[in-house]
Write a protein that holds these residues in place. Structure first.
Motif, PDB file in Angstrom:
ATOM      1  N   HIS A   1       0.928  -1.186   0.074  1.00 53.56           N
ATOM      2  CA  HIS A   1       0.059  -0.084  -0.031  1.00 53.56           C
ATOM      3  C   HIS A   1       0.997   1.152   0.190  1.00 53.56           C
ATOM      4  O   HIS A   1       1.668   1.191   1.085  1.00 53.56           O
ATOM      5  CB  HIS A   1      -0.702  -0.166   1.118  1.00 53.56           C
ATOM      6  CG  HIS A   1      -1.710   1.061   1.263  1.00 53.56           C
ATOM      7  ND1 HIS A   1      -3.316   0.944   1.395  1.00 53.56           N
ATOM      8  CD2 HIS A   1      -1.710   2.311   1.607  1.00 53.56           C
ATOM      9  CE1 HIS A   1      -3.787   2.143   1.488  1.00 53.56           C
ATOM     10  NE2 HIS A   1      -2.981   2.990   1.626  1.00 53.56           N
ATOM     11  N   THR A   2       0.797   2.205  -0.928  1.00 52.10           N
ATOM     12  CA  THR A   2       1.599   3.317  -0.869  1.00 52.10           C
ATOM     13  C   THR A   2       1.990   4.000   0.290  1.00 52.10           C
ATOM     14  O   THR A   2       0.812   4.005   1.100  1.00 52.10           O
ATOM     15  CB  THR A   2       1.106   4.315  -2.088  1.00 52.10           C
ATOM     16  OG1 THR A   2       0.918   3.791  -3.216  1.00 52.10           O
ATOM     17  CG2 THR A   2       1.979   5.556  -2.051  1.00 52.10           C
ATOM     18  N   HIS A   3       3.220   3.997   0.726  1.00 48.31           N
ATOM     19  CA  HIS A   3       3.305   4.758   2.125  1.00 48.31           C
ATOM     20  C   HIS A   3       4.897   5.327   1.887  1.00 48.31           C
ATOM     21  O   HIS A   3       5.760   5.087   1.074  1.00 48.31           O
ATOM     22  CB  HIS A   3       3.398   3.836   3.278  1.00 48.31           C
ATOM     23  CG  HIS A   3       4.349   2.434   3.044  1.00 48.31           C
ATOM     24  ND1 HIS A   3       4.031   1.624   2.371  1.00 48.31           N
ATOM     25  CD2 HIS A   3       5.423   2.400   3.555  1.00 48.31           C
ATOM     26  CE1 HIS A   3       4.977   0.478   2.440  1.00 48.31           C
ATOM     27  NE2 HIS A   3       5.813   0.926   3.420  1.00 48.31           N
ATOM     28  N   LEU A   4       5.087   6.472   2.612  1.00 51.19           N
ATOM     29  CA  LEU A   4       6.049   7.335   2.650  1.00 51.19           C
ATOM     30  C   LEU A   4       6.686   7.035   4.161  1.00 51.19           C
ATOM     31  O   LEU A   4       5.838   7.198   4.955  1.00 51.19           O
ATOM     32  CB  LEU A   4       6.075   8.619   2.586  1.00 51.19           C
ATOM     33  CG  LEU A   4       5.411   9.050   1.118  1.00 51.19           C
ATOM     34  CD1 LEU A   4       4.974  10.461   1.028  1.00 51.19           C
ATOM     35  CD2 LEU A   4       6.485   8.980   0.135  1.00 51.19           C
ATOM     36  N   HIS A   5       7.999   6.719   4.504  1.00 49.12           N
ATOM     37  CA  HIS A   5       8.624   6.801   5.753  1.00 49.12           C
ATOM     38  C   HIS A   5       9.014   7.928   6.204  1.00 49.12           C
ATOM     39  O   HIS A   5       9.848   8.615   5.190  1.00 49.12           O
ATOM     40  CB  HIS A   5       9.643   5.723   5.739  1.00 49.12           C
ATOM     41  CG  HIS A   5       9.188   4.361   5.500  1.00 49.12           C
ATOM     42  ND1 HIS A   5       9.098   3.508   6.549  1.00 49.12           N
ATOM     43  CD2 HIS A   5       8.977   3.637   4.400  1.00 49.12           C
ATOM     44  CE1 HIS A   5       8.876   2.318   6.312  1.00 49.12           C
ATOM     45  NE2 HIS A   5       8.730   2.267   4.781  1.00 49.12           N
ATOM     46  N   VAL A   6       8.687   8.606   7.169  1.00 49.99           N
ATOM     47  CA  VAL A   6       9.405   9.702   7.707  1.00 49.99           C
ATOM     48  C   VAL A   6      10.084   9.291   9.184  1.00 49.99           C
ATOM     49  O   VAL A   6       9.630   8.802   9.860  1.00 49.99           O
ATOM     50  CB  VAL A   6       8.352  10.707   8.202  1.00 49.99           C
ATOM     51  CG1 VAL A   6       8.962  11.898   8.948  1.00 49.99           C
ATOM     52  CG2 VAL A   6       7.263  11.347   7.035  1.00 49.99           C
ATOM     53  N   ILE A   7      11.667   9.298   8.686  1.00 44.41           N
ATOM     54  CA  ILE A   7      12.351   8.876   9.676  1.00 44.41           C
ATOM     55  C   ILE A   7      13.489   9.980  10.329  1.00 44.41           C
ATOM     56  O   ILE A   7      14.280  10.184   9.769  1.00 44.41           O
ATOM     57  CB  ILE A   7      13.267   7.651   9.048  1.00 44.41           C
ATOM     58  CG1 ILE A   7      12.508   6.306   8.380  1.00 44.41           C
ATOM     59  CG2 ILE A   7      14.086   6.932  10.091  1.00 44.41           C
ATOM     60  CD1 ILE A   7      13.366   5.532   7.593  1.00 44.41           C
ATOM     61  N   PRO A   8      13.101  10.205  11.396  1.00 48.61           N
ATOM     62  CA  PRO A   8      13.838  11.276  12.299  1.00 48.61           C
ATOM     63  C   PRO A   8      15.236  10.874  12.432  1.00 48.61           C
ATOM     64  O   PRO A   8      15.557   9.598  12.692  1.00 48.61           O
ATOM     65  CB  PRO A   8      13.178  11.496  13.610  1.00 48.61           C
ATOM     66  CG  PRO A   8      12.040  10.772  13.497  1.00 48.61           C
ATOM     67  CD  PRO A   8      11.925   9.886  12.542  1.00 48.61           C
ATOM     68  N   ARG A   9      16.183  11.700  12.165  1.00 54.86           N
ATOM     69  CA  ARG A   9      17.532  11.165  12.293  1.00 54.86           C
ATOM     70  C   ARG A   9      18.325  11.957  13.283  1.00 54.86           C
ATOM     71  O   ARG A   9      18.067  12.931  13.540  1.00 54.86           O
ATOM     72  CB  ARG A   9      18.420  11.272  11.111  1.00 54.86           C
ATOM     73  CG  ARG A   9      17.880  10.417   9.899  1.00 54.86           C
ATOM     74  CD  ARG A   9      17.702   9.018  10.003  1.00 54.86           C
ATOM     75  NE  ARG A   9      18.915   8.488  10.388  1.00 54.86           N
ATOM     76  CZ  ARG A   9      19.976   7.842   9.571  1.00 54.86           C
ATOM     77  NH1 ARG A   9      19.541   7.944   8.378  1.00 54.86           N
ATOM     78  NH2 ARG A   9      20.880   7.208  10.194  1.00 54.86           N
ATOM     79  N   TYR A  10      19.187  11.167  14.165  1.00 55.33           N
ATOM     80  CA  TYR A  10      20.029  11.762  15.461  1.00 55.33           C
ATOM     81  C   TYR A  10      21.223  11.571  15.067  1.00 55.33           C
ATOM     82  O   TYR A  10      21.753  10.452  14.575  1.00 55.33           O
ATOM     83  CB  TYR A  10      19.363  11.140  16.793  1.00 55.33           C
ATOM     84  CG  TYR A  10      18.096  11.344  16.811  1.00 55.33           C
ATOM     85  CD1 TYR A  10      17.254  12.414  17.221  1.00 55.33           C
ATOM     86  CD2 TYR A  10      17.210  10.261  16.414  1.00 55.33           C
ATOM     87  CE1 TYR A  10      15.903  12.419  17.475  1.00 55.33           C
ATOM     88  CE2 TYR A  10      15.651  10.325  16.441  1.00 55.33           C
ATOM     89  CZ  TYR A  10      15.002  11.462  16.836  1.00 55.33           C
ATOM     90  OH  TYR A  10      13.785  11.500  16.983  1.00 55.33           O
ATOM     91  N   LYS A  11      22.277  12.338  15.565  1.00 54.12           N
ATOM     92  CA  LYS A  11      23.807  12.403  15.207  1.00 54.12           C
ATOM     93  C   LYS A  11      24.082  11.111  15.334  1.00 54.12           C
ATOM     94  O   LYS A  11      25.143  10.531  14.683  1.00 54.12           O
ATOM     95  CB  LYS A  11      24.250  13.275  16.074  1.00 54.12           C
ATOM     96  CG  LYS A  11      24.427  14.858  15.527  1.00 54.12           C
ATOM     97  CD  LYS A  11      25.242  15.715  15.974  1.00 54.12           C
ATOM     98  CE  LYS A  11      25.420  17.043  15.736  1.00 54.12           C
ATOM     99  NZ  LYS A  11      24.233  17.563  15.071  1.00 54.12           N
TER     100      LYS A  11
END
Length: 134
Positions: free
Chosen positions: A98-108
């Motif tokens: 099913h169409t989806h976008l991952h929004v993945i926060p990044r940390y140092k």
């Protein structure tokens, strides 16, 4: 809606989720297998296998929702950046069709490493490939 689709079940409310945002055509909820703290999924409400099959209006709505969430995770979770990722096909790590976008926060110092390690390419091959795509 697809009867056997996990994300369609989330849209319908028959499968529980931690929804965090929505608009008329898309919803965003927490990924239950997070790559980092705050990992979200943004999906169109309408079922399509991947972004190639999604209606332009659904992709626009999902992308705009993802854009606002990138700002939100950076500001509220004190993330240092974010990845926006769409996987298309099993060989490209798509596990829910099913169409989806991952929004993945990044940390140092987060442990997430994507398997792509950029190295310089052959400029002639790059030019030839560009010509194929034009």
């Amino acid at each position: 809606m697809s009867e056997n689709c996990l994300f369609c079940g989330i849209v319908a409310g028959s499968i529980p989720s931690q929804q965090v945002a929505e608009n008329e055509r898309a919803i965003a909820f927490m990924d239950i297998n997070p790559a980092t703290r705050g990992h979200l999924l943004v999906i169109p409400r309408a079922h399509a296998k991947d972004l190639r099959e999604s209606a332009p209006e659904d992709l626009t709505a999902a992308t705009l929702l993802a854009q606002s969430l990138v700002t939100t995770v950076i500001e509220r979770l004190d993330a240092d950046g974010a990845n926006l990722l769409s996987c298309i096909g099993a060989d490209a790590w798509q596990s829910v069709f099913h169409t989806h976008l991952h929004v993945i926060p990044r940390y140092k110092n987060d442990p997430l490493q994507l398997p792509w390690h950029p190295t310089p390419g052959d400029m002639e091959e790059i030019a030839a490939t560009a010509a194929e795509l034009r």
